[in-house]
Design an enzyme around this catalytic site. Structure first.
Site, PDB file in Angstrom:
ATOM      1  N   LYS A 175       0.809  -1.225   0.000  1.00 47.34           N
ATOM      2  CA  LYS A 175       0.000   0.000   0.000  1.00 47.34           C
ATOM      3  C   LYS A 175       0.840   1.273   0.000  1.00 47.34           C
ATOM      4  O   LYS A 175       0.393   2.315  -0.460  1.00 47.34           O
ATOM      5  CB  LYS A 175      -0.961  -0.005   1.196  1.00 47.34           C
ATOM      6  CG  LYS A 175      -2.070  -1.034   1.025  1.00 47.34           C
ATOM      7  CD  LYS A 175      -3.059  -1.028   2.156  1.00 47.34           C
ATOM      8  CE  LYS A 175      -4.121  -2.091   1.880  1.00 47.34           C
ATOM      9  NZ  LYS A 175      -5.227  -2.060   2.822  1.00 47.34           N
ATOM     10  N   ASP A 209      -9.772   2.653   2.351  1.00 48.19           N
ATOM     11  CA  ASP A 209      -9.843   1.959   3.650  1.00 48.19           C
ATOM     12  C   ASP A 209     -10.392   2.891   4.724  1.00 48.19           C
ATOM     13  O   ASP A 209     -11.084   2.449   5.652  1.00 48.19           O
ATOM     14  CB  ASP A 209      -8.446   1.496   4.090  1.00 48.19           C
ATOM     15  CG  ASP A 209      -7.937   0.336   3.250  1.00 48.19           C
ATOM     16  OD1 ASP A 209      -8.756  -0.500   2.827  1.00 48.19           O
ATOM     17  OD2 ASP A 209      -6.715   0.269   3.020  1.00 48.19           O
ATOM     18  N   GLY A 252      -1.213  -3.690  16.815  1.00 49.35           N
ATOM     19  CA  GLY A 252      -0.681  -3.853  15.466  1.00 49.35           C
ATOM     20  C   GLY A 252      -0.298  -2.525  14.849  1.00 49.35           C
ATOM     21  O   GLY A 252      -0.800  -1.469  15.255  1.00 49.35           O
TER      22      GLY A 252
HETATM   23  P1  ATR Z   1       2.795  -5.686   7.379  1.00 51.10           P
HETATM   24  O1  ATR Z   1       3.440  -5.686   8.742  1.00 51.10           O
HETATM   25  O2  ATR Z   1       3.648  -6.258   6.294  1.00 51.10           O
HETATM   26  O3  ATR Z   1       2.146  -4.381   7.011  1.00 51.10           O
HETATM   27  P2  ATR Z   1       0.231  -6.626   8.115  1.00 51.10           P
HETATM   28  O4  ATR Z   1      -0.465  -7.934   7.871  1.00 51.10           O
HETATM   29  O5  ATR Z   1      -0.421  -5.379   7.688  1.00 51.10           O
HETATM   30  O6  ATR Z   1       1.652  -6.764   7.469  1.00 51.10           O
HETATM   31  O7  ATR Z   1       0.590  -6.473   9.643  1.00 51.10           O
HETATM   32  C1  ATR Z   1       0.789  -7.549  10.454  1.00 51.10           C
HETATM   33  C2  ATR Z   1       0.680  -7.078  11.905  1.00 51.10           C
HETATM   34  O8  ATR Z   1       0.488  -8.221  12.741  1.00 51.10           O
HETATM   35  C3  ATR Z   1       1.915  -6.377  12.402  1.00 51.10           C
HETATM   36  O9  ATR Z   1       1.543  -5.392  13.332  1.00 51.10           O
HETATM   37  C4  ATR Z   1       2.661  -7.531  13.066  1.00 51.10           C
HETATM   38  O10 ATR Z   1       3.591  -7.164  14.060  1.00 51.10           O
HETATM   39  P3  ATR Z   1       5.119  -6.860  13.672  1.00 51.10           P
HETATM   40  O11 ATR Z   1       5.137  -5.449  13.166  1.00 51.10           O
HETATM   41  O12 ATR Z   1       5.868  -7.045  14.945  1.00 51.10           O
HETATM   42  O13 ATR Z   1       5.494  -7.863  12.621  1.00 51.10           O
HETATM   43  C5  ATR Z   1       1.527  -8.281  13.692  1.00 51.10           C
HETATM   44  N1  ATR Z   1       1.854  -9.663  13.990  1.00 51.10           N
HETATM   45  C6  ATR Z   1       1.978 -10.674  13.108  1.00 51.10           C
HETATM   46  N2  ATR Z   1       2.287 -11.836  13.751  1.00 51.10           N
HETATM   47  C7  ATR Z   1       2.384 -11.532  15.070  1.00 51.10           C
HETATM   48  C8  ATR Z   1       2.678 -12.285  16.261  1.00 51.10           C
HETATM   49  N3  ATR Z   1       2.938 -13.603  16.208  1.00 51.10           N
HETATM   50  N4  ATR Z   1       2.666 -11.647  17.446  1.00 51.10           N
HETATM   51  C9  ATR Z   1       2.403 -10.324  17.523  1.00 51.10           C
HETATM   52  N5  ATR Z   1       2.103  -9.547  16.435  1.00 51.10           N
HETATM   53  C10 ATR Z   1       2.107 -10.145  15.233  1.00 51.10           C
END
Ligand code: ATR
Length: 264
Positions: free
Chosen positions: A65, A101, A125
């Site tokens: 995005k 969004d 997040g």
């Molecule tokens: P992106 O981070 O590429 O934008 P997203 O799907 O929009 O992808 O975001 C995933 C979110 O879920 C992020 O906030 C991620 O945390 P990180 O920034 O630390 O990666 C969170 N997330 C994914 N798996 C997680 C886990 N096992 N525990 C805690 N947070 C998690």
């Protein structure tokens, strides 16, 4: 035949083709909407096909995005302020990036019969959709936005964009009226390891995830007597806004539309 795509990676889970193709048929528009899994290096060539009128419009999902922005000529004010684009159109030979969004989240909340104005919001997040949610919440005049992300740096980056944000460490819980799960935790049955049991009466638990319909996060909240909502309407409304931008028509949102999205 006009062609539209949603680009992202992963993309298999996207229900956008189903929804847009349904609306295209209902509105007798001769066009087809498909999904395209791409890598970062493919962005430029995909977007150039919009300029060449081989593709008529693109939806952008995680994780591109922001990455599409350098290839566009113009951004809507919302896309500019969030640095997040989910809808691309060629307008007067200019590639224009929109962010639907924000409207998607706003309309979904407005339908909830929950007055969010003046409320304290806790966001879990810091991924792709979070800038749009923060932007929408600020417009809705919430009193405070607190954010917590496993990777703290990403929360701090958001704070440099939205100065009034407060950050708490991942795993800590703060007082809130509304909590929003914007992590991917729950997509595959995961639970969010936070202890909510203390004071969650009359709170709103919102999950951006809509497939599964009820994540463990929402299941727990319901058990404890809180109001819950998943991200389905947000998804439908962002698609509604994109459809309007591309085709100049407001597609119908009714029980049939909501039903076709359940059949996966
Ligand atoms: P992106 O981070 O590429 O934008 P997203 O799907 O929009 O992808 O975001 C995933 C979110 O879920 C992020 O906030 C991620 O945390 P990180 O920034 O630390 O990666 C969170 N997330 C994914 N798996 C997680 C886990 N096992 N525990 C805690 N947070 C998690």
């Amino acid at each position: 035949m006009k062609k539209y795509f949603v680009i992202g990676n992963p993309i298999d889970h996207s229900l956008s083709p189903k929804l847009h193709n349904y609306w295209l048929t209902k509105n007798n528009i001769k066009a087809v909407y498909d999904r395209k899994k791409i890598n970062k290096g493919d962005i430029q060539s995909v977007i150039s096909q919009v300029k060449e009128k081989k593709i008529n419009g693109i939806n952008v999902t995680v994780p591109f995005k922001k990455a599409v922005i350098p290839y566009l000529d113009q951004l809507s004010p919302e896309a500019e302020q969030t640095q997040s684009v989910n809808t691309i159109i060629l307008s007067n030979d200019n590639l224009v990036g929109h962010n639907t969004d924000i409207a998607g989240f706003t309309k979904a909340i407005e339908e909830l019969n929950f007055n969010i104005q003046g409320k304290k919001i806790f966001i879990l997040g810091a991924g792709g959709v979070v800038p749009s949610i923060i932007f929408a919440l600020k417009k809705m005049n919430v009193s405070e936005i607190i954010i917590s992300n496993r990777t703290k740096k990403k929360a701090e980056d958001l704070k440099s964009q939205f100065h009034s944000l407060k950050i708490v460490d991942w795993g800590e819980i703060t007082d809130f009226d509304v909590i929003i799960n914007a992590t991917s935790l729950g997509l595959n049955g995961e639970t969010i390891n936070l202890n909510f049991s203390k004071s969650i009466n009359n709170k709103l638990f919102y999950d951006v995830i809509y497939n599964p319909v009820e994540t463990n996060f929402l299941k727990e909240a319901k058990k404890l007597g809180s109001k819950t909502e998943n991200g389905k309407l947000m998804f439908v409304y962002q698609a509604f806004e994109a459809f309007k931008i591309w085709h100049g028509i407001e597609p119908k949102i009714n029980s049939e539309v909501l039903e076709i999205l359940n059949n996966d």
